[in-house]
Design a protein around this motif. Sequence first.
Motif, mmCIF file in Angstrom:
data_model
loop_
_atom_site.group_PDB
_atom_site.id
_atom_site.type_symbol
_atom_site.label_atom_id
_atom_site.label_comp_id
_atom_site.label_asym_id
_atom_site.label_seq_id
_atom_site.Cartn_x
_atom_site.Cartn_y
_atom_site.Cartn_z
ATOM 1 N N LEU A 2 -6.074 9.958 -1.010
ATOM 2 C CA LEU A 2 -5.185 8.856 -0.665
ATOM 3 C C LEU A 2 -5.855 7.498 -0.783
ATOM 4 C CD1 LEU A 2 -3.369 10.295 2.429
ATOM 5 C CD2 LEU A 2 -2.340 9.675 0.272
ATOM 6 N N ILE A 21 -7.473 11.944 4.741
ATOM 7 C CA ILE A 21 -7.225 10.687 5.439
ATOM 8 C C ILE A 21 -8.258 9.670 4.952
ATOM 9 C CG2 ILE A 21 -7.122 9.544 7.687
ATOM 10 C CD1 ILE A 21 -6.183 12.132 8.868
ATOM 11 N N ALA A 73 3.860 3.462 7.815
ATOM 12 C CA ALA A 73 4.326 4.415 6.783
ATOM 13 C C ALA A 73 3.175 5.377 6.501
ATOM 14 C CB ALA A 73 4.723 3.657 5.524
ATOM 15 N N GLY A 105 5.837 7.511 4.833
ATOM 16 C CA GLY A 105 5.397 7.358 3.450
ATOM 17 C C GLY A 105 5.719 8.589 2.621
ATOM 18 N N LYS A 127 6.569 6.685 -3.274
ATOM 19 C CA LYS A 127 5.477 6.280 -4.184
ATOM 20 C C LYS A 127 6.055 5.796 -5.520
ATOM 21 C CE LYS A 127 1.851 7.136 -1.809
ATOM 22 N NZ LYS A 127 1.254 5.932 -1.282
ATOM 23 N N ASP A 153 5.924 1.626 -2.295
ATOM 24 C CA ASP A 153 4.632 0.947 -2.086
ATOM 25 C C ASP A 153 4.098 0.514 -3.446
ATOM 26 O OD1 ASP A 153 4.439 3.795 -2.186
ATOM 27 O OD2 ASP A 153 2.411 3.804 -1.384
ATOM 28 N N SER A 216 0.650 -6.441 2.793
ATOM 29 C CA SER A 216 -0.260 -5.326 3.099
ATOM 30 C C SER A 216 -1.177 -5.097 1.915
ATOM 31 C CB SER A 216 0.599 -4.066 3.300
ATOM 32 O OG SER A 216 -0.198 -2.888 3.381
ATOM 33 N N HIS A 218 -2.589 -1.905 2.142
ATOM 34 C CA HIS A 218 -2.603 -0.438 2.188
ATOM 35 C C HIS A 218 -4.011 0.052 2.571
ATOM 36 C CE1 HIS A 218 -0.187 2.993 0.094
ATOM 37 N NE2 HIS A 218 -1.101 3.574 0.831
ATOM 38 N N GLY A 250 -2.051 -3.951 8.589
ATOM 39 C CA GLY A 250 -3.465 -4.081 8.250
ATOM 40 C C GLY A 250 -4.323 -4.398 9.454
ATOM 41 N N SER A 251 -5.030 -3.382 9.941
ATOM 42 C CA SER A 251 -6.002 -3.554 11.032
ATOM 43 C C SER A 251 -5.394 -4.109 12.309
ATOM 44 C CB SER A 251 -7.169 -4.446 10.587
ATOM 45 O OG SER A 251 -7.738 -3.947 9.398
ATOM 46 N N ARG A 273 -3.742 2.657 11.473
ATOM 47 C CA ARG A 273 -4.810 3.552 11.921
ATOM 48 C C ARG A 273 -5.112 3.428 13.411
ATOM 49 N NH1 ARG A 273 -8.755 1.539 7.739
ATOM 50 N NH2 ARG A 273 -7.359 -0.212 8.064
ATOM 51 N N LEU A 276 -3.785 6.360 14.926
ATOM 52 C CA LEU A 276 -4.152 7.648 14.312
ATOM 53 C C LEU A 276 -4.945 8.539 15.277
ATOM 54 C CD1 LEU A 276 -3.726 9.137 11.696
ATOM 55 C CD2 LEU A 276 -5.674 7.927 10.713
HETATM 56 C C1 LIG Z 1 -3.048 8.952 6.642
HETATM 57 C C2 LIG Z 1 -2.386 7.793 5.995
HETATM 58 C C3 LIG Z 1 -1.360 8.016 5.094
HETATM 59 C C4 LIG Z 1 -0.700 6.938 4.493
HETATM 60 N N1 LIG Z 1 0.308 7.184 3.617
HETATM 61 C C5 LIG Z 1 0.990 6.139 3.083
HETATM 62 C C6 LIG Z 1 2.082 6.357 2.201
HETATM 63 O O1 LIG Z 1 2.404 7.496 1.843
HETATM 64 N N2 LIG Z 1 2.748 5.280 1.738
HETATM 65 C C7 LIG Z 1 2.405 4.002 2.095
HETATM 66 O O2 LIG Z 1 3.057 3.050 1.666
HETATM 67 N N3 LIG Z 1 1.350 3.760 2.897
HETATM 68 C C8 LIG Z 1 0.648 4.793 3.395
HETATM 69 N N4 LIG Z 1 -0.409 4.546 4.228
HETATM 70 C C9 LIG Z 1 -0.814 3.140 4.486
HETATM 71 C C10 LIG Z 1 -0.210 2.575 5.765
HETATM 72 O O3 LIG Z 1 1.186 2.543 5.696
HETATM 73 C C11 LIG Z 1 -0.706 1.151 6.025
HETATM 74 O O4 LIG Z 1 -0.302 0.308 4.975
HETATM 75 C C12 LIG Z 1 -2.214 1.056 6.135
HETATM 76 O O5 LIG Z 1 -2.744 2.130 6.865
HETATM 77 C C13 LIG Z 1 -2.647 -0.292 6.708
HETATM 78 O O6 LIG Z 1 -2.475 -0.379 8.080
HETATM 79 P P1 LIG Z 1 -3.724 -0.135 9.092
HETATM 80 O O7 LIG Z 1 -4.849 -1.011 8.618
HETATM 81 O O8 LIG Z 1 -3.185 -0.532 10.430
HETATM 82 O O9 LIG Z 1 -4.059 1.313 9.002
HETATM 83 C C14 LIG Z 1 -1.090 5.618 4.807
HETATM 84 C C15 LIG Z 1 -2.133 5.401 5.721
HETATM 85 C C16 LIG Z 1 -2.788 6.459 6.305
HETATM 86 C C17 LIG Z 1 -3.893 6.181 7.268
#
Ligand SMILES: Cc1cc2nc3c(=O)[nH]c(=O)nc-3n(C[C@H](O)[C@H](O)[C@H](O)COP(=O)(O)O)c2cc1C
Length: 320
Positions: A2, A21, A73, A105, A127, A153, A216, A218, A250-251, A273, A276
Amino acid sequence: MLGGNMNQEIKSPWPGPKGLIPVTSGRAEDANVYNRRYLDTIHIEMRVLDSIEPSLSTEIFGEIFDSPIMMPAFSHLNKVGVDRKKPMLHYAFAAKELNMLNWVGMEPNDEFEEILEAGARTVRIIKPFMDHSIILEQIAFAEKHNAIAVGIDIDHVPGSNGKYDVVDGIPLGPVTTEDLKSYVNSTSLPFVAKGVLSVQDALKAKEAGVKAIVISHHHGRIPFGIAPLQVLPRIKEALKGSGIFIFVDGSMESGYDVYKALALGADAVSVGRAILTPLLKEGKEGVIKKVKKMREELSELMMYTGIEDTKSFDPSVLYY
Ligand SMILES: Cc1cc2nc3c(=O)[nH]c(=O)nc-3n(C[C@H](O)[C@H](O)[C@H](O)COP(=O)(O)O)c2cc1C
């Protein structure tokens, strides 16, 4: 699998198969590191005279939620559930209980349907599959099953090998503005472009007719990416008067981070996260605890700065 920038040598703190992850490198090119640093440079003045306890209630896509904090997501987490628990379901249960907007997601239709049955209002992010028929079919499925919105995304096109990425063996492909327009026009649901990190993409998304964008990267897909909050004010200005919802992720680790995003003009914020660990350790209850704490922190800062409700944020309280 990922995380585009994942470094194989880094030990994952998460359970489950290696690479499932995303783990970020923590090095200079890791946009998460810069994002955290940027967030921490923003400070806040105090405006307490006449300040009252605020309301966090927020309208998104015509519906009322208890706060502007939303689920992320996420995807794939059912593969790492302990005791056969399904984390994808557990955070949907938490969203339902807390009256939060839920996001999902990349999940196959059957798992997506099961998540919807948890009863939370849910956005589906699909996706950018190379095969457009999969995208159109998943959009139609989301609409039929009463998702609140659907999107793509757009930031998950390149893989770390410099080619179109492949996820779960399925090839991803480019997204043109015309493609985006055709997805928008294929559904009566509000359409979301997730992964906007420039005024240029925000304007193209607007041209395509989206109802919302998520600013974002991602969790650091782009090496050396700017912080979402850094570009937020410019995007806000560029989309002024369009009625397009501006979401950010994001964070976002605390309600204080969320406050900064909202003060800079976001309509709502996804926590990724940061939920998470509680999700994987304690399921629904862990997520509820974390979100409640974040709501308290957000409310606290709103009260310190005289912000009565989520329509009244003001960037002039920030110093950065
Ligand atoms: C386990 C995992 C799976 C994710 N799967 C997707 C996804 O399928 N599609 C998507 O747009 N973002 C996906 N993301 C990204 C999150 O939606 C988000 O944009 C990203 O984690 C940033 O936020 P954070 O910094 O708070 O984690 C995934 C993130 C994680 C950790």
